[in-house]
Design an enzyme around this catalytic site. Sequence first.
Site, mmCIF file in Angstrom:
data_model
loop_
_atom_site.group_PDB
_atom_site.id
_atom_site.type_symbol
_atom_site.label_atom_id
_atom_site.label_comp_id
_atom_site.label_asym_id
_atom_site.label_seq_id
_atom_site.Cartn_x
_atom_site.Cartn_y
_atom_site.Cartn_z
ATOM 1 N N LYS A 12 0.870 -1.183 0.000
ATOM 2 C CA LYS A 12 0.000 0.000 0.000
ATOM 3 C C LYS A 12 0.904 1.229 0.000
ATOM 4 O O LYS A 12 1.271 1.764 1.053
ATOM 5 C CB LYS A 12 -0.931 -0.024 1.217
ATOM 6 C CG LYS A 12 -2.072 0.986 1.146
ATOM 7 C CD LYS A 12 -3.005 0.800 2.338
ATOM 8 C CE LYS A 12 -4.111 1.842 2.368
ATOM 9 N NZ LYS A 12 -5.136 1.621 1.353
ATOM 10 N N VAL A 13 1.299 1.650 -1.188
ATOM 11 C CA VAL A 13 2.205 2.784 -1.341
ATOM 12 C C VAL A 13 1.552 3.847 -2.218
ATOM 13 O O VAL A 13 0.667 3.563 -3.036
ATOM 14 C CB VAL A 13 3.567 2.363 -1.942
ATOM 15 C CG1 VAL A 13 4.318 1.439 -0.996
ATOM 16 C CG2 VAL A 13 3.400 1.726 -3.302
#
Length: 317
Positions: A160-161
Amino acid sequence: MAKISETGWIWHDGEFLKWADAQVHVLSHSMQFGSSAFEGIRCYSTPAGPAIFRLEDHLRRLINSIKIYRMESPYSLDDLVAACCEVVEKNEMDSCYIRPMVLRGYGAAGMVPYDSPIEVYIPCWPWGAYLGDGALENGVDACISSWNRVAPNTIPAMAKVAGNYLGGQLIKMEALANGYAEGIALGPGGMISEGSGQNVFIVQGGAVFTPPIDGTMLTGITRDTMLTLARESGLPVIEKPLAREMLYAADEVFFTGTAAEVTPVRSVDRITVGNGKPGPITLQLQRLFLDVAKGVAPDTHGWLTNVRAERASAARG
């Protein structure tokens, strides 16, 4: 459109900064190249006080995200749990949205990020229904996006970037421009992947279907919650590749995500889903989820972290 409602304080590397003072340099690596990982976590008002839903699971995913991008976490899981509880208490919130962020700061000039220090920020603020007032009760209209999700082994979709959400922005803006509340993206093989920031479920013939984790989507924590609750309710649960036409023929469709919670979908590409209203299985799972999250039902899985109890325990320790 939801706008951030400012609160008073943001946790930054063990200290509290006033909201307006939490800033990064314009040439920080995260600003130039999107090298920041984050989580979205909801804190709910419960009879026992504010409680954060699946806090440790979210923070484990954050630690895994930064590991994938070769970043060392400056803080342990316990440190981050305590910090999230601290920021809720410091801002005197009863319910809120928490956004832990791990980013590469100012230093590196190019793609190699190692000269940029790793910084951790944790803000929180009030946030209601992500897809608008009435979305949870009445459902939303969605469309199939013209933008596909990434192919496996291009960028790590399970991390989750920030950079991963550029595609989600395109999906969402296109949907809004065409009069829909949300878009549903297909994977590179033409099968259903996910929404702009949600996982997708289909109900057909009393069974609950969702695409498998296939390298095109985020491994959603609310998705996992739905799978658990559905199985415990005796519903058949099937994870398999799903063609887009299954959305048109479905009895029910719903989105899941921390922000979206459990949001029914009443139409896809202007084709009515079921009778155009939230279906019974969607509402059943939504109710089970919210009852646990809000402390109304027993928390048999230990999904809630009571903020005040955690803070009291940390003070004793």
